[in-house]
Design a protein around this motif. Sequence first.
Motif, short mmCIF file in Angstrom:
data_model
loop_
_atom_site.label_atom_id
_atom_site.label_comp_id
_atom_site.label_asym_id
_atom_site.label_seq_id
_atom_site.Cartn_x
_atom_site.Cartn_y
_atom_site.Cartn_z
N ARG A 266 0.90 -0.99 -0.20
CA ARG A 266 -0.02 -0.06 0.00
C ARG A 266 1.01 1.40 0.11
N LYS A 267 2.05 1.08 0.84
CA LYS A 267 2.80 2.38 0.95
C LYS A 267 3.40 2.28 -0.53
N GLN A 268 3.80 1.29 -1.11
CA GLN A 268 4.62 1.51 -2.36
C GLN A 268 3.78 1.87 -3.37
N LEU A 269 2.24 1.76 -3.67
CA LEU A 269 1.46 2.30 -4.55
C LEU A 269 1.26 3.78 -4.16
N GLN A 270 1.00 4.13 -3.04
CA GLN A 270 0.97 5.56 -2.73
C GLN A 270 2.18 6.42 -3.24
N ALA A 271 3.13 5.67 -2.84
CA ALA A 271 4.63 6.84 -3.38
C ALA A 271 4.65 6.61 -4.78
N LEU A 272 4.59 5.61 -5.57
CA LEU A 272 5.04 5.69 -6.81
C LEU A 272 3.84 6.01 -7.78
N ILE A 273 2.63 5.89 -7.64
CA ILE A 273 1.55 6.34 -8.64
C ILE A 273 0.41 7.24 -8.02
N GLY A 274 0.49 7.34 -6.57
CA GLY A 274 -0.41 8.28 -5.88
C GLY A 274 -1.80 7.47 -5.69
N VAL A 275 -1.86 6.12 -5.66
CA VAL A 275 -3.02 5.56 -5.58
C VAL A 275 -3.06 5.14 -4.28
N LYS A 276 -4.35 5.37 -3.38
CA LYS A 276 -4.30 5.00 -2.19
C LYS A 276 -5.55 4.17 -2.09
N VAL A 277 -5.03 3.03 -1.41
CA VAL A 277 -6.08 1.81 -1.63
C VAL A 277 -6.04 1.36 0.05
N SER A 278 -7.45 0.52 0.26
CA SER A 278 -7.44 0.09 1.42
C SER A 278 -7.21 -1.18 1.63
N VAL A 279 -7.18 -1.87 2.72
CA VAL A 279 -6.96 -3.34 3.07
C VAL A 279 -8.39 -4.00 2.44
N ASN A 280 -9.46 -3.34 2.56
CA ASN A 280 -10.60 -4.05 2.15
C ASN A 280 -10.74 -3.91 0.40
N ASP A 281 -10.16 -3.16 -0.06
CA ASP A 281 -10.15 -3.20 -1.48
C ASP A 281 -9.11 -4.17 -2.00
N ILE A 282 -8.09 -4.35 -1.31
CA ILE A 282 -7.36 -5.72 -1.73
C ILE A 282 -7.87 -6.75 -1.33
N VAL A 283 -8.61 -7.07 -0.23
CA VAL A 283 -9.23 -8.20 0.17
C VAL A 283 -10.32 -8.78 -1.11
N ILE A 284 -10.96 -7.69 -1.56
CA ILE A 284 -12.01 -7.67 -2.47
C ILE A 284 -11.41 -8.26 -3.77
N ARG A 285 -10.33 -7.66 -4.18
CA ARG A 285 -9.69 -7.97 -5.52
C ARG A 285 -9.03 -9.52 -5.08
#
Length: 448
Positions: A266-285
């Motif tokens: 999650r930290k990597q996504l936000q730092a590299l492409i500015g996308v903030k996702v939650s644990v719930n988003d990851i669980v659904i995927r």
Amino acid sequence: MEAGTIAKWKVSEGSSYAAGDVICEVETDKATVDFEAQDDGIVAKILAQAGNEVVVGSPIMVIVEDEKDVGAFANFETDTSALSKVANETENETENVTVLDTTAQKNNNPFRFLPSARFLAQSKNIDVSSLEGSGKGGRITKGDILYALSAGRKFPQLQAKKNDESPIAADTETTTHPPNVTAETLNQSAQTNSTAVSPNNKKPFALIPPINFDANSILTTGAPYTDTPASTMRKVISKRLTESRQTVPHFYTSIKVELDNIAAFRKQLQALIGVKVSVNDIVIRAVALALQDVPRANSSWIDGTAKPNNSIDVSVAVATPSGLITPIVFDANKKGLATISTDIRALAKKARDGKLQPHEFQGGTVSVSNLGMFGVSEFSAVINPPQACILAVGSGVPGFKLDDTMPKQITTMTSRLSADRRVVDEPTAAAFLQAYAHYIANPNLLVL
């Protein structure tokens, strides 16, 4: 949907509206929807007040085309003005006579009439046995009689058919109140009967005397309280979950997954492409991709058959003031994390505002319920038929594991799958959870 509740009127008596205007808000099983006008008109009389439950197909207001005609309906009354009462009576009466489906088709059967219909026929002294009922099992309802009378249909007098054993008249004549019965009378009757039938005239059984119970004798704190009526949504949730627990053979499988890679991802996504996702988003995927790998778990039980679903539509449990609702992320296996996150935020807002459309929460092939944000470590969820699976996700719990003989601090999350044993067997459930845990442990796979 059999009935709805008028949540709020957008028009008032005497006001005009145009086609497409919202007349009122209707609270359905799962959401509050706008009821739009089909044509222009003027409101002459409102028949169902806000808060009333209305049976589908019942009138809710009188409309006129000319404003001068409004006054003619100022004192207009109809039996459907108490729609909430009629709806409740109809529901209760239908339930009370469900067991009589096989015998209710004959005209000479007194159970062919709902109680309200029988009372109306008796009060008007008419025999309506010839009517074709629109109620469950062909039963005659109060609405059937009112509609027939408004259409000008004539019925013979009830008294004239008493000798012919009219089902309504017969029911009237045979309905009597039982005599007053006391405990002493019952004891005497029991002693007499048991003595008569006892082969050896043994000591007869005596009825246990009734225990006088006073509700006021229960100790309470005396703290004030307020009874809150259940909303339509909560009534439906209660009914459906009860049916699920009674009719669906639940079984449960659990798995613990490590979340440390998720936090770094999650930290990597936000730092590299500015996308903030939650644990719930990851669980659904992860759930969607796991279902793609184990399609048997993406099935439904319909009409006694396990039917595979062609798409993977994940229903996400969202808590609202009115109750729990499950908006759907359609084709979740084909959407990226950013899209899933955007969809869930939009659906959750609409759910809390009561603005979800029926197609946004009806359906789904699997459900996800996450209580991790409330600190719940693990729980078991109830299946939402006809779906076969629901995944209950808990919070992260710190712990330790051995890493090359050295203790390492980790965070684990327990996910418990509730599955319908008619559709999913234990090996299938295990295969699904293994695939799900693999994606959670390797979150980089979720962006492929």
